[in-house]
Enzyme design. Sequence first.
Site, PDB file in Angstrom:
ATOM      1  N   PHE A 158       0.815  -1.219   0.000  1.00 39.35           N
ATOM      2  CA  PHE A 158       0.000   0.000   0.000  1.00 39.35           C
ATOM      3  C   PHE A 158       0.848   1.269   0.000  1.00 39.35           C
ATOM      4  O   PHE A 158       0.390   2.324  -0.407  1.00 39.35           O
ATOM      5  CB  PHE A 158      -0.936   0.010   1.231  1.00 39.35           C
ATOM      6  CG  PHE A 158      -0.277   0.514   2.490  1.00 39.35           C
ATOM      7  CD1 PHE A 158      -0.199   1.872   2.768  1.00 39.35           C
ATOM      8  CD2 PHE A 158       0.298  -0.367   3.400  1.00 39.35           C
ATOM      9  CE1 PHE A 158       0.427   2.343   3.924  1.00 39.35           C
ATOM     10  CE2 PHE A 158       0.922   0.090   4.549  1.00 39.35           C
ATOM     11  CZ  PHE A 158       0.990   1.460   4.805  1.00 39.35           C
ATOM     12  N   LYS A 170      -1.133  -7.205  -9.233  1.00 38.92           N
ATOM     13  CA  LYS A 170      -2.106  -7.265  -8.128  1.00 38.92           C
ATOM     14  C   LYS A 170      -1.726  -6.147  -7.158  1.00 38.92           C
ATOM     15  O   LYS A 170      -0.839  -6.303  -6.325  1.00 38.92           O
ATOM     16  CB  LYS A 170      -2.017  -8.630  -7.441  1.00 38.92           C
ATOM     17  CG  LYS A 170      -3.267  -9.080  -6.700  1.00 38.92           C
ATOM     18  CD  LYS A 170      -3.722  -8.195  -5.568  1.00 38.92           C
ATOM     19  CE  LYS A 170      -2.935  -8.373  -4.295  1.00 38.92           C
ATOM     20  NZ  LYS A 170      -3.345  -7.377  -3.262  1.00 38.92           N
ATOM     21  N   GLU A 220      -4.905  -3.702  -1.935  1.00 36.14           N
ATOM     22  CA  GLU A 220      -6.352  -3.475  -1.889  1.00 36.14           C
ATOM     23  C   GLU A 220      -6.695  -2.180  -1.141  1.00 36.14           C
ATOM     24  O   GLU A 220      -7.828  -1.751  -1.141  1.00 36.14           O
ATOM     25  CB  GLU A 220      -7.074  -4.674  -1.253  1.00 36.14           C
ATOM     26  CG  GLU A 220      -6.629  -5.052   0.152  1.00 36.14           C
ATOM     27  CD  GLU A 220      -5.426  -6.007   0.171  1.00 36.14           C
ATOM     28  OE1 GLU A 220      -4.426  -5.709  -0.514  1.00 36.14           O
ATOM     29  OE2 GLU A 220      -5.497  -7.023   0.882  1.00 36.14           O
ATOM     30  N   ARG A 221      -5.677  -1.567  -0.506  1.00 37.31           N
ATOM     31  CA  ARG A 221      -5.989  -0.366   0.267  1.00 37.31           C
ATOM     32  C   ARG A 221      -5.959   0.909  -0.576  1.00 37.31           C
ATOM     33  O   ARG A 221      -6.622   1.887  -0.253  1.00 37.31           O
ATOM     34  CB  ARG A 221      -5.038  -0.255   1.459  1.00 37.31           C
ATOM     35  CG  ARG A 221      -5.461  -1.246   2.539  1.00 37.31           C
ATOM     36  CD  ARG A 221      -4.599  -1.170   3.746  1.00 37.31           C
ATOM     37  NE  ARG A 221      -3.474  -2.073   3.645  1.00 37.31           N
ATOM     38  CZ  ARG A 221      -2.567  -2.243   4.601  1.00 37.31           C
ATOM     39  NH1 ARG A 221      -2.664  -1.565   5.712  1.00 37.31           N
ATOM     40  NH2 ARG A 221      -1.582  -3.097   4.448  1.00 37.31           N
ATOM     41  N   SER A 223       5.306  -6.862   3.387  1.00 35.91           N
ATOM     42  CA  SER A 223       5.859  -7.191   4.701  1.00 35.91           C
ATOM     43  C   SER A 223       6.630  -8.517   4.639  1.00 35.91           C
ATOM     44  O   SER A 223       6.406  -9.343   3.748  1.00 35.91           O
ATOM     45  CB  SER A 223       4.738  -7.256   5.731  1.00 35.91           C
ATOM     46  OG  SER A 223       3.792  -8.212   5.329  1.00 35.91           O
ATOM     47  N   CYS A 281       9.484   1.798   3.621  1.00 32.78           N
ATOM     48  CA  CYS A 281      10.446   0.756   3.987  1.00 32.78           C
ATOM     49  C   CYS A 281      11.843   1.342   4.077  1.00 32.78           C
ATOM     50  O   CYS A 281      12.754   0.704   4.582  1.00 32.78           O
ATOM     51  CB  CYS A 281      10.407  -0.385   2.989  1.00 32.78           C
ATOM     52  SG  CYS A 281      11.006   0.114   1.394  1.00 32.78           S
ATOM     53  N   GLU A 321       9.084  -4.164  13.113  1.00 32.46           N
ATOM     54  CA  GLU A 321       8.780  -2.980  12.303  1.00 32.46           C
ATOM     55  C   GLU A 321       7.467  -2.366  12.785  1.00 32.46           C
ATOM     56  O   GLU A 321       6.463  -3.069  12.887  1.00 32.46           O
ATOM     57  CB  GLU A 321       8.643  -3.414  10.832  1.00 32.46           C
ATOM     58  CG  GLU A 321       8.343  -2.271   9.891  1.00 32.46           C
ATOM     59  CD  GLU A 321       8.152  -2.745   8.444  1.00 32.46           C
ATOM     60  OE1 GLU A 321       7.491  -3.767   8.220  1.00 32.46           O
ATOM     61  OE2 GLU A 321       8.668  -2.071   7.542  1.00 32.46           O
TER      62      GLU A 321
HETATM   63  P1  NAD Z   1       1.496  -6.507   3.100  1.00 31.27           P
HETATM   64  O1  NAD Z   1       2.525  -7.563   3.210  1.00 31.27           O
HETATM   65  O2  NAD Z   1       0.365  -6.512   4.055  1.00 31.27           O
HETATM   66  O3  NAD Z   1       0.836  -6.538   1.648  1.00 31.27           O
HETATM   67  C1  NAD Z   1       1.616  -6.585   0.478  1.00 31.27           C
HETATM   68  C2  NAD Z   1       0.836  -7.335  -0.587  1.00 31.27           C
HETATM   69  O4  NAD Z   1       0.624  -8.675  -0.140  1.00 31.27           O
HETATM   70  C3  NAD Z   1      -0.536  -6.723  -0.852  1.00 31.27           C
HETATM   71  O5  NAD Z   1      -0.770  -6.722  -2.240  1.00 31.27           O
HETATM   72  C4  NAD Z   1      -1.480  -7.648  -0.111  1.00 31.27           C
HETATM   73  O6  NAD Z   1      -2.729  -7.753  -0.738  1.00 31.27           O
HETATM   74  C5  NAD Z   1      -0.764  -8.984  -0.149  1.00 31.27           C
HETATM   75  N1  NAD Z   1      -1.062  -9.809   1.040  1.00 31.27           N
HETATM   76  C6  NAD Z   1      -1.339  -9.375   2.298  1.00 31.27           C
HETATM   77  N2  NAD Z   1      -1.550 -10.428   3.116  1.00 31.27           N
HETATM   78  C7  NAD Z   1      -1.403 -11.540   2.375  1.00 31.27           C
HETATM   79  C8  NAD Z   1      -1.492 -12.946   2.662  1.00 31.27           C
HETATM   80  N3  NAD Z   1      -1.776 -13.379   3.896  1.00 31.27           N
HETATM   81  N4  NAD Z   1      -1.275 -13.814   1.667  1.00 31.27           N
HETATM   82  C9  NAD Z   1      -0.972 -13.383   0.430  1.00 31.27           C
HETATM   83  N5  NAD Z   1      -0.878 -12.067   0.098  1.00 31.27           N
HETATM   84  C10 NAD Z   1      -1.088 -11.151   1.057  1.00 31.27           C
HETATM   85  O7  NAD Z   1       2.276  -5.117   3.134  1.00 31.27           O
HETATM   86  P2  NAD Z   1       1.657  -3.659   3.178  1.00 31.27           P
HETATM   87  O8  NAD Z   1       1.113  -3.412   4.553  1.00 31.27           O
HETATM   88  O9  NAD Z   1       0.790  -3.409   2.012  1.00 31.27           O
HETATM   89  O10 NAD Z   1       2.978  -2.774   2.969  1.00 31.27           O
HETATM   90  C11 NAD Z   1       3.819  -2.400   4.003  1.00 31.27           C
HETATM   91  C12 NAD Z   1       4.975  -3.362   4.146  1.00 31.27           C
HETATM   92  O11 NAD Z   1       5.704  -3.428   2.930  1.00 31.27           O
HETATM   93  C13 NAD Z   1       5.976  -2.931   5.191  1.00 31.27           C
HETATM   94  O12 NAD Z   1       6.423  -4.076   5.880  1.00 31.27           O
HETATM   95  C14 NAD Z   1       7.107  -2.326   4.378  1.00 31.27           C
HETATM   96  O13 NAD Z   1       8.361  -2.333   5.017  1.00 31.27           O
HETATM   97  C15 NAD Z   1       7.101  -3.212   3.195  1.00 31.27           C
HETATM   98  N6  NAD Z   1       7.732  -2.590   2.041  1.00 31.27           N
HETATM   99  C16 NAD Z   1       8.940  -3.064   1.653  1.00 31.27           C
HETATM  100  C17 NAD Z   1       9.591  -2.487   0.578  1.00 31.27           C
HETATM  101  C18 NAD Z   1      10.907  -3.012   0.120  1.00 31.27           C
HETATM  102  O14 NAD Z   1      11.255  -2.763  -1.013  1.00 31.27           O
HETATM  103  N7  NAD Z   1      11.645  -3.727   0.941  1.00 31.27           N
HETATM  104  C19 NAD Z   1       9.002  -1.413  -0.098  1.00 31.27           C
HETATM  105  C20 NAD Z   1       7.750  -0.962   0.329  1.00 31.27           C
HETATM  106  C21 NAD Z   1       7.125  -1.568   1.410  1.00 31.27           C
END
Ligand code: NAD
Length: 502
Positions: free
Chosen positions: A149, A173, A176-177, A226, A281, A383
């Site tokens: 998101f 994909k 969703e937020r 994450s 991140c 985090e």
């Molecule tokens: P998230 O992991 O909740 O979601 C990321 C994606 O995974 C979304 O598209 C979501 O729909 C999907 N997802 C969520 N739960 C899932 C599940 N149980 N099974 C399969 N898919 C699932 O992350 P977020 O809250 O959207 O984003 C924030 C996180 O992303 C933070 O931890 C941040 O540090 C990380 N991030 C990392 C980088 C990097 O390059 N290292 C860059 C940006 C964000």
Amino acid sequence: MRKIAHYVQGEALSVAGARTQPVFNPSLGAPQATLELGDGEVVARAVKSARLAQPEWAAVNPQRRARVMFEFKRLLEAHMDELAMMLAEEHGKVLADAKGELQRGIDIVEFCCGAPHLLKGEYSERVGPGIDVYSMRQPLGVVAGITPFNFPAMVPLWMLAPAIVCGNAFVLKPSERDPSVSQRLAELLIEAGLPPGILNIVQGDRVVVDALLDHPDIKAISFVGSTEIAQYVYERGAARGKRVQAMGGAKNHGVVMPDADLDQAVADIVGAAFGSAGERCMALPVVMPVGAATAEALRARLIDAIAGLRVGVSTDPQAQFGPVVSAPHKARVESYIQLGVDEGAELVVDGRGFSLQGYEAGYFLGPTFFDHVTPTMRSYQEEIFGPVLQMVRAASLDEAIRLVDQHPYGNGVAIFTRDGDTAREFASRIEVGMVGVNVPIPVPVAYHSFGGWKRSGFGDLNQYGMDGIRFYTRTKTVTQRWPTQAAGAEPADQSFHFPTMR
Ligand code: NAD
């Protein structure tokens, strides 16, 4: 209410009776759209459309594919205000920050305009009698991206621009937020000349993620989100034979040496810790002064700087950061603040209970600052992803390096110093993927690559830059012999040993 659904074969796709969920405006704390969630069938349609379109796209010469990127870049620039507003309204980041995100995404598109050069192969002449060897980069076919998101435009652009310019078809994909901006990116790419089917978008949650991971026609998966989900995506995708790069969470440290320019360091740290409400991140949520005197001087300056911060709605041009993304996320950040208190850290500035007049339902948090955080505290190990800065004091540079290295995450790190030798030593030894020297947010420029170490990244290749080109292509190497027609040339003998070039 506005409805957001999928984008397949160059047009919007909606399926009757599908599951839906609201999309919120975090500044207002109210729903502003309804998102349709996809399932295995929508994924199958998107992948089929991509599979049918891809061979023709791969056959288009790279210069023409690059021209689509040139035009896409122009359109992104022309629509900057509209896209920034979409970002601000769904993510909550302030407009200037949203434009910064878009610019970093446009930089990737610009890099991809160099595809004819980036995709050039290698050639070795006369490696043996009449034998030449050449290597070429070919697209993988249909590939997919799953994005978080916090960068709803930039991270999709990290993936889809190199994937597409390399001749692949891409299924995205989005989170969703904040799903709207991805839809607009797809429309602009079609306007730029991309054939339908080369970029398809399936909105949704884990159901769509699993369908993408399991689909046999998807050859590679790029994930950012994450750590727990990154590891899951990496393992499940790899188990199905796919190429996977999966970037995870982070907890970046800013090490401040006694010789640092403290005023500059404080300005940098406050911006990097609280910008985008800490939802980056590459944010800097841990400050690590070296020596007690540095810690005391830093603490006093940080308190002053934090007192001057302005939190506001995402459209307020004076605001330095806006709300966090959702009510559950706000509650999660607040619970980490309470955890820090319970673990015995000193809560110097408490951002809980912050309320903005006229926007009482918005998901706002003021800046929070903890001192005397210790390495065993869970609130330090994990985090938080909110506007919370934690100070962990180190006695020496060696201790600072040891603490950073022991932390489970290894995305980014920064050191503030005036001493070149210290900086060089630090950059060389530290177990972190991206290092800043007097640079608080060392996100590499578009022609380098982005990726963290340890639990911040799974897979071998980083995002964008040359790694992006490598990730979305596979190398084929041709060894060819053209028997010489020269008079007197003998045919090669039968040979049963392993071929060598003696
Ligand atoms: P998230 O992991 O909740 O979601 C990321 C994606 O995974 C979304 O598209 C979501 O729909 C999907 N997802 C969520 N739960 C899932 C599940 N149980 N099974 C399969 N898919 C699932 O992350 P977020 O809250 O959207 O984003 C924030 C996180 O992303 C933070 O931890 C941040 O540090 C990380 N991030 C990392 C980088 C990097 O390059 N290292 C860059 C940006 C964000």
